[in-house]
Design a protein around this motif. Structure first.
Motif, PDB file in Angstrom:
ATOM      1  N   PHE A  98     -77.456   2.958  87.480  1.00 60.72           N
ATOM      2  CA  PHE A  98     -77.999   2.197  86.197  1.00 60.72           C
ATOM      3  C   PHE A  98     -76.700   2.147  85.268  1.00 60.72           C
ATOM      4  CE2 PHE A  98     -81.548   4.082  87.930  1.00 60.72           C
ATOM      5  CZ  PHE A  98     -82.526   3.156  88.155  1.00 60.72           C
ATOM      6  N   VAL A  99     -76.726   0.846  84.827  1.00 62.24           N
ATOM      7  CA  VAL A  99     -75.588   0.503  83.727  1.00 62.24           C
ATOM      8  C   VAL A  99     -75.881  -0.212  82.514  1.00 62.24           C
ATOM      9  CG1 VAL A  99     -74.004   0.168  85.575  1.00 62.24           C
ATOM     10  CG2 VAL A  99     -75.196  -1.731  84.832  1.00 62.24           C
ATOM     11  N   ARG A 158     -77.659   2.707  77.084  1.00 60.77           N
ATOM     12  CA  ARG A 158     -76.305   2.788  76.478  1.00 60.77           C
ATOM     13  C   ARG A 158     -75.911   1.892  75.427  1.00 60.77           C
ATOM     14  NH1 ARG A 158     -73.181   6.756  78.582  1.00 60.77           N
ATOM     15  NH2 ARG A 158     -71.345   5.291  78.653  1.00 60.77           N
ATOM     16  N   GLY A 159     -75.472   2.304  74.434  1.00 60.62           N
ATOM     17  CA  GLY A 159     -75.150   1.495  73.367  1.00 60.62           C
ATOM     18  C   GLY A 159     -74.577   2.208  72.161  1.00 60.62           C
ATOM     19  N   LEU A 177     -72.217  -4.895  74.807  1.00 60.08           N
ATOM     20  CA  LEU A 177     -71.515  -5.708  75.768  1.00 60.08           C
ATOM     21  C   LEU A 177     -70.483  -5.155  76.400  1.00 60.08           C
ATOM     22  CD1 LEU A 177     -71.709  -9.424  74.195  1.00 60.08           C
ATOM     23  CD2 LEU A 177     -73.203  -8.433  75.849  1.00 60.08           C
ATOM     24  N   ASN A 178     -69.517  -4.921  75.624  1.00 60.23           N
ATOM     25  CA  ASN A 178     -68.472  -3.661  76.238  1.00 60.23           C
ATOM     26  C   ASN A 178     -68.800  -2.495  76.752  1.00 60.23           C
ATOM     27  OD1 ASN A 178     -68.924  -3.314  73.511  1.00 60.23           O
ATOM     28  ND2 ASN A 178     -67.189  -2.022  73.210  1.00 60.23           N
ATOM     29  N   VAL A 179     -69.858  -1.896  76.395  1.00 66.81           N
ATOM     30  CA  VAL A 179     -70.192  -0.624  76.970  1.00 66.81           C
ATOM     31  C   VAL A 179     -70.803  -0.981  78.328  1.00 66.81           C
ATOM     32  CG1 VAL A 179     -71.819   1.357  76.785  1.00 66.81           C
ATOM     33  CG2 VAL A 179     -70.739   0.322  74.723  1.00 66.81           C
ATOM     34  N   PHE A 181     -67.123   5.998  75.232  1.00 64.82           N
ATOM     35  CA  PHE A 181     -68.500   5.437  74.701  1.00 64.82           C
ATOM     36  C   PHE A 181     -69.482   6.812  74.795  1.00 64.82           C
ATOM     37  CE2 PHE A 181     -66.814   0.998  76.053  1.00 64.82           C
ATOM     38  CZ  PHE A 181     -66.345   0.657  74.938  1.00 64.82           C
ATOM     39  N   THR A 182     -69.543   7.383  75.613  1.00 70.14           N
ATOM     40  CA  THR A 182     -70.322   8.391  75.863  1.00 70.14           C
ATOM     41  C   THR A 182     -69.983   9.385  74.754  1.00 70.14           C
ATOM     42  OG1 THR A 182     -70.638   8.189  78.210  1.00 70.14           O
ATOM     43  CG2 THR A 182     -71.075  10.349  77.290  1.00 70.14           C
TER      44      THR A 182
END
Length: 620
Positions: free
Chosen positions: A389-390, A396-397, A407-409, A446-447
């Motif tokens: 999953f992405v 994720r955000g 969007l970049n994440v 990002f995480t």
């Protein structure tokens, strides 16, 4: 014979397309399944697309995936990033451009129908060379596993077999529910975003926002425009349109339900915003009913044609590319000739047909979507067997105050997923696929951002807010604000905060005080007065829905499971297009105006419409 592919990517948004392109870059065969008739027609974003250069670790950016990204149809490079505290007609502006540029190569405003269409062309060309490609107008119904195969079933095609799946089907991921990878997101893990797109001629926009031809501005809003909800508003400049929207914590809206259109209208009515979006509008006069019917009809057609000519010519005249196009077409020899024609058409409208030219704004599209809050909603285990999953599908955000990235994440996630799948294909080892992808996600900067306060970003924010009196935040936050503002104690305070974790901090930080009351007091004590020169003509929901394009599906994609629940009663208010009503004490749905945001999905059997069906966004 069942067709076989190495990988199926489900969902044609920016994350899914990046996964397809990266797999092709790695020489792998993949097919992308998209429910929309055209890629991009189901996608909505605020939105700014960032490219990042983190101080620790590495992100996979859009230009890494698309080698010719310099040719992509982005809107404007955002060079100004301003946060506004608003109270009535008083406004205090905080320049956060340094925070916007923190660890960033660039940030472009984008419209996803156009941009994802371009991404799709690049990804499809690369995928076809590997025996894959994009299949649009197809809705995935189920994914079935056996010991030796994974079968994807759709509403439109014969079943086909794959070795792995990358799920990029958004916040309302049906793949997540099919596979049992996660439950539906809770209201506390979500934001509801509502957005309109308004037209504004290119060079008028540049003059108004004080930006150059290739530059743009982003404005964020807090204070009384939130109507006492946790969240805020935004306005981004595109090439010749504006994206204006409001994003609010879903649980805050459930506590005090208000129509999404009311939230966007509150923003549009604010003097600061209304002055930004205003334009010159030609308004038809009533045709004399005493005239013969034929004359009335002829006049109506003549006025409509002239107004369209004036609008089109004006848009072109205030655009360098537009003027060049008209001259190269041979219709006009010089820019002065274009201006003379524009003035002539206006004079014809005024003198011959008594057309009035007034100040108003031109709204062209209305949209909403749910957005996951990565701090609360990101999947700890972003896979199920051989399904990864992405992006939004994985919850994720990055949403931390004025820092908003999604969007970049999703693109970064997609590259990591594609790399993990390619590794599994090379080694013929799918048993470790999920664990390897999870490790890759854990290594993403990002995480880290979704888990910890970044003291360097905080330093930039506090420096921008240095003129705000410390007493304005009140006793509850005063000591924290003083600690964070002190270079001596900031590191200690941030370290302590990160030990406590977001779970303990968020209820205190994300409150009505920080999003509503404190900005109101800042605006009242320090703000400048803004005077509106007109009152915007705000469309009704019916008028906004009427502008949207649909390919209606007679087969319902939503079923209400508990028509008497309190949640569903609130959907009568919170559904952005008024799909729900109360009849004999039960909540009933009509599907015609649904824009597939998923606001109601928590207590409905919710699925995306069948292939090519449902709403078709022209801007996104």
């Amino acid at each position: 014979m069942t067709e076989k592919y190495d990988v199926a990517v489900i969902g044609g948004g920016s994350a899914g397309l990046a996964a397809l392109k990266q797999l092709a870059n790695l020489g792998k065969q993949a097919v992308l399944i998209e429910a929309g008739k055209q890629v991009g027609s189901k996608n909505v974003s605020g939105g700014i697309l960032y490219s990042k250069k983190p101080k620790r670790g590495r992100t996979h950016n859009v230009e890494d995936v698309y080698e010719n990204f310099a040719d992509a149809p982005v809107e404007r490079k955002i060079t100004k990033y301003i946060l506004h505290a608003v109270s009535g007609n008083k406004d205090y502006a905080l320049d956060l451009t340094a925070a916007h540029e923190y660890q960033a190569n660039f940030g472009y405003s984008v419209l996803l129908n156009k941009l994802n269409g371009w991404f799709a062309k690049q990804a499809a060309e690369a995928a076809e060379k590997q025996g894959g490609g994009i299949v649009s107008g197809v809705h995935v119904r189920s994914i079935e596993h056996s010991e030796s195969s994974t079968i994807v079933q759709t509403d439109e095609l014969e079943p086909f077999e794959v070795k792995a799946v990358i799920a990029a089907d958004g916040v309302n991921s049906e793949v997540a529910l099919m596979t049992g990878a996660r439950q539906k997101f809770t209201p506390s893990q979500l934001y509801q975003g509502v957005k309109v797109v308004a037209k504004l001629p290119e060079e008028i926009m540049e003059q108004r926002f004080s930006v150059g031809p290739d530059e743009g501005a982003a404005h964020l809003y807090s204070g009384d425009i939130t109507l006492n909800h946790i969240g805020g508003g935004f306005l981004y400049t595109n090439r010749d349109t504006l994206s204006i929207g409001a994003v609010y914590h879903f649980h805050s809206l459930l506590e005090k339900p208000v129509e999404p259109s009311t939230l966007i209208n509150a923003l549009l009515k604010n003097p600061m915003v209304s002055e930004f979006v205003k334009d010159e509008i030609a308004v038809k006069e009533e045709i004399d009913k005493n005239l013969p019917k034929e004359e009335q009809l002829r006049t109506r057609f003549a006025v409509s044609k002239l107004i369209k000519t004036w609008n089109d010519l004006r848009d072109a005249y205030y655009s360098p590319a537009g003027r060049k196009r008209l001259i190269e077409s041979g219709k006009y020899k010089t820019e002065d000739e274009i201006k003379s024609r524009l003035d002539f058409v206006r004079n014809e409208l005024e003198s011959k047909y008594a057309t009035k030219f007034v100040s108003d704004y031109v709204e062209v599209e209305y949209a909403t979507k749910l957005v996951p809050d990565g701090k609360r909603g990101m999947m700890k285990k972003p896979y199920s067997k051989n399904v990864l999953f992405v992006g939004d599908a994985a919850g994720r955000g990055v949403f931390i105050g004025p820092r908003i990235e999604g969007l970049n994440v999703g693109i970064d996630d997609a590259v990591r997923a594609a790399n993990s799948v390619a590794r599994a294909l090379d080694r013929n080892d799918f048993a470790s696929l999920g664990d390897h992808y999870t490790q890759q996600i854990e290594e993403s900067p990002f995480t880290t951002d979704m888990r910890e306060i970044d003291k360097d970003y905080l330093k930039i924010f506090l420096e921008a807010a240095r003129d705000v009196p410390k007493d304005i935040v009140g006793q509850r936050y005063g000591m924290i604000f003083k600690l964070m503002s002190s270079s001596t104690f900031r590191g200690l305070a941030v370290g302590l905060a990160n030990i406590l974790g977001y779970d303990r901090l968020l209820p205190m930080v994300e409150s009505e005080d920080t999003y509503v009351q404190v900005p109101i007091e800042i605006a009242q004590r320090m703000g400048r007065q803004v005077t509106a020169t007109y009152s915007p003509s705000l469309p009704t929901i019916a008028e906004r829905v009427a502008r949207l394009k649909y390919d209606d599906d007679r087969q319902p994609h939503i079923t209400v499971t508990n028509p008497e629940s309190e949640f569903m009663r609130k959907m009568i208010t919170l559904c952005p297009t008024g799909c729900y009503s109360l009849e004999a004490g039960k909540v009933m749905i009509q599907h015609e105006p649904c824009i597939e945001c998923g606001t109601c999905s928590r207590e409905t059997e919710w699925r995306h419409p069948r292939g090519e069906k449902g709403v078709i966004f022209q801007y996104g």
